[in-house]
Design a protein around this motif. Structure first.
Motif, PDB file in Angstrom:
ATOM      1  N   ILE A 154       1.521 -12.010  -5.272  1.00  0.00           N
ATOM      2  CA  ILE A 154       2.183 -10.863  -5.911  1.00  0.00           C
ATOM      3  C   ILE A 154       3.678 -10.873  -5.566  1.00  0.00           C
ATOM      4  CG2 ILE A 154       2.375  -8.327  -5.834  1.00  0.00           C
ATOM      5  CD1 ILE A 154      -0.725  -8.293  -5.470  1.00  0.00           C
ATOM      6  N   GLN A 155       3.974 -11.139  -4.312  1.00  0.00           N
ATOM      7  CA  GLN A 155       5.379 -11.143  -3.883  1.00  0.00           C
ATOM      8  C   GLN A 155       6.152 -12.296  -4.537  1.00  0.00           C
ATOM      9  OE1 GLN A 155       4.882 -11.091   0.402  1.00  0.00           O
ATOM     10  NE2 GLN A 155       4.779  -8.862   0.451  1.00  0.00           N
ATOM     11  N   GLN A 156       5.493 -13.442  -4.659  1.00  0.00           N
ATOM     12  CA  GLN A 156       6.165 -14.585  -5.304  1.00  0.00           C
ATOM     13  C   GLN A 156       6.459 -14.284  -6.766  1.00  0.00           C
ATOM     14  OE1 GLN A 156       3.371 -17.730  -4.475  1.00  0.00           O
ATOM     15  NE2 GLN A 156       4.477 -18.383  -2.629  1.00  0.00           N
ATOM     16  N   ARG A 157       5.467 -13.711  -7.446  1.00  0.00           N
ATOM     17  CA  ARG A 157       5.668 -13.380  -8.867  1.00  0.00           C
ATOM     18  C   ARG A 157       6.779 -12.344  -9.019  1.00  0.00           C
ATOM     19  NH1 ARG A 157       3.471 -16.906  -9.160  1.00  0.00           N
ATOM     20  NH2 ARG A 157       1.477 -17.545  -9.983  1.00  0.00           N
ATOM     21  N   PHE A 158       6.807 -11.389  -8.099  1.00  0.00           N
ATOM     22  CA  PHE A 158       7.838 -10.361  -8.206  1.00  0.00           C
ATOM     23  C   PHE A 158       9.228 -10.982  -8.016  1.00  0.00           C
ATOM     24  CE2 PHE A 158      10.710  -7.072  -6.692  1.00  0.00           C
ATOM     25  CZ  PHE A 158      10.564  -6.146  -7.696  1.00  0.00           C
ATOM     26  N   SER A 159       9.357 -11.893  -7.070  1.00  0.00           N
ATOM     27  CA  SER A 159      10.652 -12.560  -6.867  1.00  0.00           C
ATOM     28  C   SER A 159      11.074 -13.275  -8.146  1.00  0.00           C
ATOM     29  CB  SER A 159      10.568 -13.574  -5.725  1.00  0.00           C
ATOM     30  OG  SER A 159      10.261 -12.902  -4.534  1.00  0.00           O
ATOM     31  N   GLU A 160      10.093 -13.907  -8.799  1.00  0.00           N
ATOM     32  CA  GLU A 160      10.370 -14.598 -10.058  1.00  0.00           C
ATOM     33  C   GLU A 160      10.832 -13.588 -11.124  1.00  0.00           C
ATOM     34  OE1 GLU A 160       7.766 -17.267 -13.118  1.00  0.00           O
ATOM     35  OE2 GLU A 160       6.905 -16.926 -11.146  1.00  0.00           O
ATOM     36  N   GLU A 189     -11.257   8.375 -15.752  1.00  0.00           N
ATOM     37  CA  GLU A 189     -11.455   8.899 -14.403  1.00  0.00           C
ATOM     38  C   GLU A 189     -12.936   8.915 -14.078  1.00  0.00           C
ATOM     39  OE1 GLU A 189      -9.333   9.442 -12.096  1.00  0.00           O
ATOM     40  OE2 GLU A 189      -7.492   9.399 -13.274  1.00  0.00           O
ATOM     41  N   PRO A 190     -13.370   8.385 -12.911  1.00  0.00           N
ATOM     42  CA  PRO A 190     -12.511   7.660 -11.976  1.00  0.00           C
ATOM     43  C   PRO A 190     -12.195   6.259 -12.489  1.00  0.00           C
ATOM     44  CG  PRO A 190     -14.762   7.634 -11.187  1.00  0.00           C
ATOM     45  CD  PRO A 190     -14.770   8.453 -12.442  1.00  0.00           C
ATOM     46  N   ARG A 191     -11.290   5.610 -11.822  1.00  0.00           N
ATOM     47  CA  ARG A 191     -10.871   4.257 -12.217  1.00  0.00           C
ATOM     48  C   ARG A 191     -10.284   3.534 -11.013  1.00  0.00           C
ATOM     49  NH1 ARG A 191      -4.877   5.860 -14.540  1.00  0.00           N
ATOM     50  NH2 ARG A 191      -4.797   7.551 -13.054  1.00  0.00           N
ATOM     51  N   ALA A 192     -10.155   2.217 -11.160  1.00  0.00           N
ATOM     52  CA  ALA A 192      -9.546   1.419 -10.092  1.00  0.00           C
ATOM     53  C   ALA A 192      -8.031   1.345 -10.272  1.00  0.00           C
ATOM     54  CB  ALA A 192     -10.131   0.014 -10.107  1.00  0.00           C
ATOM     55  N   GLY A 193      -7.571   1.506 -11.517  1.00  0.00           N
ATOM     56  CA  GLY A 193      -6.190   1.196 -11.899  1.00  0.00           C
ATOM     57  C   GLY A 193      -5.106   1.772 -11.004  1.00  0.00           C
ATOM     58  N   LEU A 194      -5.210   3.063 -10.704  1.00  0.00           N
ATOM     59  CA  LEU A 194      -4.123   3.683  -9.937  1.00  0.00           C
ATOM     60  C   LEU A 194      -4.071   3.134  -8.512  1.00  0.00           C
ATOM     61  CD1 LEU A 194      -1.804   5.689  -9.937  1.00  0.00           C
ATOM     62  CD2 LEU A 194      -3.432   7.503  -9.362  1.00  0.00           C
ATOM     63  N   GLN A 195      -5.244   2.942  -7.909  1.00  0.00           N
ATOM     64  CA  GLN A 195      -5.264   2.400  -6.534  1.00  0.00           C
ATOM     65  C   GLN A 195      -4.714   0.970  -6.512  1.00  0.00           C
ATOM     66  OE1 GLN A 195      -8.612   3.224  -3.860  1.00  0.00           O
ATOM     67  NE2 GLN A 195      -9.507   4.512  -5.446  1.00  0.00           N
ATOM     68  N   ILE A 196      -5.029   0.216  -7.548  1.00  0.00           N
ATOM     69  CA  ILE A 196      -4.542  -1.174  -7.594  1.00  0.00           C
ATOM     70  C   ILE A 196      -3.031  -1.191  -7.829  1.00  0.00           C
ATOM     71  CG2 ILE A 196      -4.665  -3.333  -8.918  1.00  0.00           C
ATOM     72  CD1 ILE A 196      -7.703  -2.883  -9.075  1.00  0.00           C
ATOM     73  N   ALA A 197      -2.550  -0.287  -8.680  1.00  0.00           N
ATOM     74  CA  ALA A 197      -1.099  -0.209  -8.922  1.00  0.00           C
ATOM     75  C   ALA A 197      -0.361   0.149  -7.623  1.00  0.00           C
ATOM     76  CB  ALA A 197      -0.807   0.819 -10.007  1.00  0.00           C
ATOM     77  N   LYS A 198      -0.947   1.051  -6.837  1.00  0.00           N
ATOM     78  CA  LYS A 198      -0.304   1.431  -5.562  1.00  0.00           C
ATOM     79  C   LYS A 198      -0.320   0.268  -4.576  1.00  0.00           C
ATOM     80  CE  LYS A 198      -0.853   6.412  -5.889  1.00  0.00           C
ATOM     81  NZ  LYS A 198      -1.714   7.557  -5.613  1.00  0.00           N
ATOM     82  N   PHE A 199      -1.406  -0.513  -4.609  1.00  0.00           N
ATOM     83  CA  PHE A 199      -1.477  -1.707  -3.763  1.00  0.00           C
ATOM     84  C   PHE A 199      -0.352  -2.681  -4.151  1.00  0.00           C
ATOM     85  CE2 PHE A 199      -3.109  -6.146  -3.952  1.00  0.00           C
ATOM     86  CZ  PHE A 199      -2.981  -6.456  -2.606  1.00  0.00           C
ATOM     87  N   ARG A 228       6.926  -3.610  -1.839  1.00  0.00           N
ATOM     88  CA  ARG A 228       7.851  -2.892  -0.936  1.00  0.00           C
ATOM     89  C   ARG A 228       7.949  -3.578   0.421  1.00  0.00           C
ATOM     90  NH1 ARG A 228       6.701   3.365  -2.579  1.00  0.00           N
ATOM     91  NH2 ARG A 228       8.264   3.458  -4.232  1.00  0.00           N
ATOM     92  N   GLU A 229       6.870  -4.258   0.836  1.00  0.00           N
ATOM     93  CA  GLU A 229       6.917  -5.005   2.099  1.00  0.00           C
ATOM     94  C   GLU A 229       7.930  -6.137   2.010  1.00  0.00           C
ATOM     95  OE1 GLU A 229       3.026  -6.621   2.806  1.00  0.00           O
ATOM     96  OE2 GLU A 229       2.179  -4.610   2.921  1.00  0.00           O
ATOM     97  N   LEU A 230       8.135  -6.625   0.776  1.00  0.00           N
ATOM     98  CA  LEU A 230       9.001  -7.786   0.552  1.00  0.00           C
ATOM     99  C   LEU A 230      10.458  -7.381   0.432  1.00  0.00           C
ATOM    100  CD1 LEU A 230       9.149 -10.877  -0.453  1.00  0.00           C
ATOM    101  CD2 LEU A 230       9.081  -9.911  -2.746  1.00  0.00           C
TER     102      LEU A 230
END
Ligand SMILES: Cc1cc2nc3c(=O)[nH]c(=O)nc-3n(C[C@H](O)[C@H](O)[C@H](O)COP(=O)(O)O)c2cc1C
Length: 194
Positions: free
Chosen positions: A183-189, A17-27, A33-35
């Motif tokens: 990200i969306q393409q990888r998730f579909s895969e 803490e602090p870190r980028a990880g949590l914000q990136i995970a939420k992104f 979720r948009e997909l």
């Protein structure tokens, strides 16, 4: 009532803490979720779990049941990971590898990971490709089903790194917008491997 929607765990690999990880995970979570809304996407934050350095006397691959772990924190972690059908590892690159916090969390278990699809999202000054490569190899060792290609998010500039250090809002939706389709393409895969 239980849902039959697949449960996907988004594992935040860093825990400083602090870190980028949590914000990136939420992104990543918001982008997926948009997909679609056919799966449950839950964040598993290793900073919240705060597991001690591996301290089980046994070898996880020899332990078929969560009740056979010695420590309560391992039994809880085992039940958590067993409850997911697939994973997205969100990992930074630390010195050309992925962080010890993530390896530690992985090493606690074996059978709970086996057979499950895994997507890797790495990030860092140069995208964290070396961390992603090493993590994929570990997923292979766990007999998981990792996707061939990771998504590697490259930090835009030194300013961004400084913002991380100050714990500021990173505006990830804007900064990493060019990666959304990937990200969306990888998730579909990932979903095709279920
Ligand atoms: C111990 C450490 C080692 C790092 N090594 C690398 C590296 O090898 N390559 C890279 O691109 N960035 C490296 N960085 C920068 C990180 O990618 C960046 O700080 C990122 O925000 C770390 O993720 P976190 O904030 O979620 O911990 C390193 C950062 C730390 C703290």
């Amino acid at each position: 009532m239980t849902s039959d929607r697949p449960r996907v765990g988004i594992i935040v690999g860093s825990q400083r803490e602090p870190r980028a990880g949590l914000q990136i995970a939420k992104f990543v979570q918001n982008t997926i979720r948009e997909l679609q809304s056919q799966s449950d996407l839950n964040i598993i934050d290793l900073a919240v779990w705060n597991l001690p350095l591996y301290n089980e006397p046994g070898i996880p691959s020899h332990i078929p049941s969560p009740e056979d772990y010695k420590h309560e924190h391992t039994r809880r972690w085992s039940r958590e990971i067993a409850s997911y059908q697939a994973f997205i590892f969100v990992t930074p690159q630390y010195n050309w590898g992925y962080p010890a916090s993530l390896k530690n969390a992985i090493d606690y278990l074996f059978n709970e990971w086996t057979g499950k699809p895994a997507m890797i999202v790495s990030y860092g000054g140069h995208g964290g490709g070396k961390a992603a490569e090493q993590l994929k190899e570990v997923c292979d060792g766990l007999r998981m089903l990792p996707l061939d290609k990771p998504v590697c998010l490259t930090f835009p500039d030194k300013d961004f790194m400084a913002k991380v250090g100050r714990g500021e809002d990173l505006d990830t939706g804007e900064v990493f917008k060019e990666y959304r389709v990937e990200i969306q393409q990888r998730f579909s895969e990932l979903m095709t491997k279920l």
